[in-house]
Design an enzyme around this catalytic site. Structure first.
Site, PDB file in Angstrom:
ATOM      1  N   GLU A  21      -8.019  -2.708  15.536  1.00 41.25           N
ATOM      2  CA  GLU A  21      -8.089  -4.147  15.831  1.00 41.25           C
ATOM      3  C   GLU A  21      -7.128  -4.544  16.945  1.00 41.25           C
ATOM      4  OE1 GLU A  21      -7.715  -6.723  12.395  1.00 41.25           O
ATOM      5  OE2 GLU A  21      -7.874  -8.519  13.639  1.00 41.25           O
TER       6      GLU A  21
ATOM      7  N   LYS B 156      -4.664 -10.782   4.441  1.00 41.07           N
ATOM      8  CA  LYS B 156      -5.337  -9.810   5.318  1.00 41.07           C
ATOM      9  C   LYS B 156      -4.485  -9.604   6.573  1.00 41.07           C
ATOM     10  CE  LYS B 156      -8.393  -8.296   8.603  1.00 41.07           C
ATOM     11  NZ  LYS B 156      -8.168  -8.230  10.068  1.00 41.07           N
TER      12      LYS B 156
ATOM     13  N   ASP C  45      -2.474   6.723   1.769  1.00 42.61           N
ATOM     14  CA  ASP C  45      -3.708   6.200   1.189  1.00 42.61           C
ATOM     15  C   ASP C  45      -3.748   4.684   1.364  1.00 42.61           C
ATOM     16  OD1 ASP C  45      -5.694   5.265  -0.571  1.00 42.61           O
ATOM     17  OD2 ASP C  45      -5.360   6.889  -1.997  1.00 42.61           O
TER      18      ASP C  45
ATOM     19  N   HIS D  47      -6.437 -13.662  21.656  1.00 41.18           N
ATOM     20  CA  HIS D  47      -7.406 -12.566  21.512  1.00 41.18           C
ATOM     21  C   HIS D  47      -8.255 -12.372  22.760  1.00 41.18           C
ATOM     22  CE1 HIS D  47      -7.695 -12.304  16.820  1.00 41.18           C
ATOM     23  NE2 HIS D  47      -6.567 -11.867  17.302  1.00 41.18           N
TER      24      HIS D  47
HETATM   25  P1  NAD Z   1       0.512  15.856  -4.444  1.00 35.82           P
HETATM   26  O1  NAD Z   1       0.182  16.131  -5.857  1.00 35.82           O
HETATM   27  O2  NAD Z   1      -0.244  16.579  -3.399  1.00 35.82           O
HETATM   28  O3  NAD Z   1       2.062  16.093  -4.168  1.00 35.82           O
HETATM   29  C1  NAD Z   1       3.037  15.653  -5.041  1.00 35.82           C
HETATM   30  C2  NAD Z   1       3.774  16.844  -5.608  1.00 35.82           C
HETATM   31  O4  NAD Z   1       4.584  17.444  -4.606  1.00 35.82           O
HETATM   32  C3  NAD Z   1       4.736  16.458  -6.703  1.00 35.82           C
HETATM   33  O5  NAD Z   1       4.054  16.364  -7.920  1.00 35.82           O
HETATM   34  C4  NAD Z   1       5.770  17.565  -6.650  1.00 35.82           C
HETATM   35  O6  NAD Z   1       5.384  18.627  -7.462  1.00 35.82           O
HETATM   36  C5  NAD Z   1       5.721  18.042  -5.206  1.00 35.82           C
HETATM   37  N1  NAD Z   1       6.910  17.680  -4.397  1.00 35.82           N
HETATM   38  C6  NAD Z   1       7.552  18.498  -3.520  1.00 35.82           C
HETATM   39  N2  NAD Z   1       8.574  17.865  -2.939  1.00 35.82           N
HETATM   40  C7  NAD Z   1       8.615  16.619  -3.433  1.00 35.82           C
HETATM   41  C8  NAD Z   1       9.474  15.483  -3.211  1.00 35.82           C
HETATM   42  N3  NAD Z   1      10.470  15.500  -2.337  1.00 35.82           N
HETATM   43  N4  NAD Z   1       9.204  14.362  -3.889  1.00 35.82           N
HETATM   44  C9  NAD Z   1       8.178  14.306  -4.761  1.00 35.82           C
HETATM   45  N5  NAD Z   1       7.360  15.350  -5.031  1.00 35.82           N
HETATM   46  C10 NAD Z   1       7.563  16.507  -4.364  1.00 35.82           C
HETATM   47  O7  NAD Z   1       0.356  14.302  -4.091  1.00 35.82           O
HETATM   48  P2  NAD Z   1       0.521  12.964  -4.908  1.00 35.82           P
HETATM   49  O8  NAD Z   1       1.496  12.127  -4.151  1.00 35.82           O
HETATM   50  O9  NAD Z   1       0.766  13.195  -6.341  1.00 35.82           O
HETATM   51  O10 NAD Z   1      -0.940  12.316  -4.723  1.00 35.82           O
HETATM   52  C11 NAD Z   1      -1.297  11.640  -3.563  1.00 35.82           C
HETATM   53  C12 NAD Z   1      -2.768  11.815  -3.273  1.00 35.82           C
HETATM   54  O11 NAD Z   1      -3.543  11.419  -4.405  1.00 35.82           O
HETATM   55  C13 NAD Z   1      -3.251  10.973  -2.147  1.00 35.82           C
HETATM   56  O12 NAD Z   1      -4.049  11.778  -1.308  1.00 35.82           O
HETATM   57  C14 NAD Z   1      -4.159   9.930  -2.799  1.00 35.82           C
HETATM   58  O13 NAD Z   1      -5.162   9.508  -1.918  1.00 35.82           O
HETATM   59  C15 NAD Z   1      -4.701  10.710  -3.952  1.00 35.82           C
HETATM   60  N6  NAD Z   1      -5.221   9.976  -5.109  1.00 35.82           N
HETATM   61  C16 NAD Z   1      -5.113   8.620  -5.243  1.00 35.82           C
HETATM   62  C17 NAD Z   1      -5.615   7.977  -6.354  1.00 35.82           C
HETATM   63  C18 NAD Z   1      -5.436   6.477  -6.475  1.00 35.82           C
HETATM   64  O14 NAD Z   1      -4.701   5.891  -5.711  1.00 35.82           O
HETATM   65  N7  NAD Z   1      -6.086   5.818  -7.438  1.00 35.82           N
HETATM   66  C19 NAD Z   1      -6.211   8.717  -7.369  1.00 35.82           C
HETATM   67  C20 NAD Z   1      -6.306  10.105  -7.228  1.00 35.82           C
HETATM   68  C21 NAD Z   1      -5.792  10.721  -6.107  1.00 35.82           C
END
Ligand code: NAD
Length: 422
Positions: free
Chosen positions: A84, A262, A278, A376
């Protein structure tokens, strides 16, 4: 219209170029468009192919850099990914006018995420609730055992809450595990814990567990920014008062609040996307938080200080991470984090909320003064010129004519382009 079947056996197992070829064949896609998909720019095809399913290519979005930002006393450039026009310029302007006041001051509530476990078919929900609360130590052990890496980084199970929610078919007992996910957004982390815990909850209560999933209403992971704009820096007290009145409109009327918020999300989402986070998670959380009183309201608040300056505050859930999802995988996201010299998810959330507040300032200011269309015009005129067929140097030339004539319209652009080409 070409008629074709969209059923392709084993499509997901194909290589991206084979998928593209198949889609191109069935849709009679021209060679130019197919070649366009094959150019994946700064996201390697192999990376893209591991990020989502059925990849045939990538789509580039401009990354602009917001200048003038001072967050917690530190100057920084903020990369913003958005399609945008005017969004980046608005932040630059708002941040520039905030510099003499010291810029943005932020705080956060930490990195706590909530996962929910739904329990059904209990005749005595009050007793079930207490039974679950009694098991706090067991619950902590089950959750923490699932993520030793998170524990190593100082995260893990933090708190427990159990609510009774009335459903259409009777009361449901909803357990919240509250988990510190440190530098991760945490969706996968908390979902894994919730799934591990559910069988025990069913066993302890004699009920039936169903959903086990995080809540995007991340109200334990709030980020806050505040900023004071000196009245003389923003065009005087009439502008200041107009901006407060504009905020009051947004806070009182959901039709206005939606557009107001927004505008905030124009800035927030652009930084969230630039860092590979995300966007939907942050957006759903923001809008739900805006409606937490039962009515959808402004996420920001605006008022006049005792010195007669304008003060704005923004508080919203900001579940962003530096690890997990696309954050580590997307090379552009990594490069954007480097520009901001970010070393924690907490710092990222502080920058994002500041950009949201800056964006909100810019929108309120322009709405309470000249209106949005004037600003704009120039970028919009360039888009219209391109739509009319202008290329290269013609784009600017046609756009300037449109702005000068005060009418940015495709038919006028075509007319100007014709004249230009003689
Ligand atoms: P992930 O599971 O890939 O990574 C997190 C993991 O990394 C932790 O559980 C830990 O084991 C490890 N880790 C290593 N170093 C770390 C640090 N310094 N701090 C914290 N953890 C560390 O990712 P996530 O963050 O659990 O999930 C994010 C993803 O899930 C995004 O892609 C999102 O789009 C997706 N997602 C979102 C939804 C929703 O928002 N409703 C639902 C399902 C999945």
């Amino acid at each position: 219209m070409h008629s074709y079947s969209s059923r392709i056996e084993g499509f997901h197992k194909q290589a991206p170029d084979d998928r593209l070829r198949l889609v191109a064949e069935r849709t009679h896609l021209d060679a130019g468009s197919a070649a366009h998909f094959a150019d994946t720019g700064n996201l390697p095809l192999e990376t893209a192919n591991r990020m989502i399913e059925n990849v045939i290519g990538t789509m580039s979005i401009p990354v602009g850099v917001a200048t003038n930002m001072i967050v917690d006393g530190r100057d920084l450039f903020v990369p913003m990914a958005t399609e945008e026009s005017s969004v980046v310029a608005a932040v630059c302007n708002a941040a520039k006018q905030a510099r003499s006041g010291g810029g943005f001051v932020t705080s956060t509530t930490g990195s706590l995420m909530i996962a929910q476990i739904q329990l059904l078919d209990v005749s005595d929900p009050e007793t079930a609730r207490i039974k679950i609360l009694e098991r706090r130590d067991d619950i902590k052990a089950i959750c923490d055992a699932k993520d030793p890496v998170l524990l190593k980084f100082g995260g893990g199970f933090h708190d427990l809450e159990v609510r009774i929610v009335d459903g259409a078919r009777g009361p449901m007992v909803i357990t919240h595990i509250i988990v510190d996910t440190r530098d991760a957004m945490g969706a996968n982390a908390v979902n894994t814990m919730a799934e591990a815990l559910a069988p025990s909850i069913a066993e302890w209560t004699g009920g039936r567990t169903l959903l086990r999933i995080l809540s995007n209403l991340a109200d334990r992971r709030l980020a806050r920014a505040r900023c004071t704009w000196k009245a003389e820096d923003i065009g005087g007290t009439a502008v200041r008062d107009g901006m407060v009145e504009a905020f009051q409109f947004a806070d009182a009327d959901p039709y206005r609040a939606t557009t107001h918020n927004k505008g905030i999300m124009n800035g927030v989402t652009a930084v969230v996307l630039a860092t590979g986070n995300d966007t939907r998670a942050v957006e759903s959380g923001a809008h739900a938080y805006a409606a937490r009183s039962g009515r959808y309201r402004s996420l920001s608040r605006w008022e006049v200080t005792k010195d007669g300056d304008l003060s704005g505050v923004l508080e919203m859930p900001l579940a962003v991470g530096l690890i997990g999802g696309a954050t580590k995988v997307h090379p552009t996201a990594q490069a954007c984090l480097k520009i901001m010299e970010i070393d924690s998810a907490d710092r990222l959330a502080r920058i994002v909320v500041s950009v949201g507040l800056a964006q909100n300032f810019a929108a309120l200011r322009v709405l309470a003064t000249t209106g949005v269309q004037k600003g704009h015009m120039s970028l919009h005129a360039q888009n219209i010129a391109i739509m009319a067929g202008a290329a290269g140097e013609e784009i600017d030339a046609v756009a300037k004519k449109l702005v000068a004539r005060g009418t940015v319209r495709i038919d006028i652009a075509e007319e100007e382009l014709k004249t230009l080409r003689g």
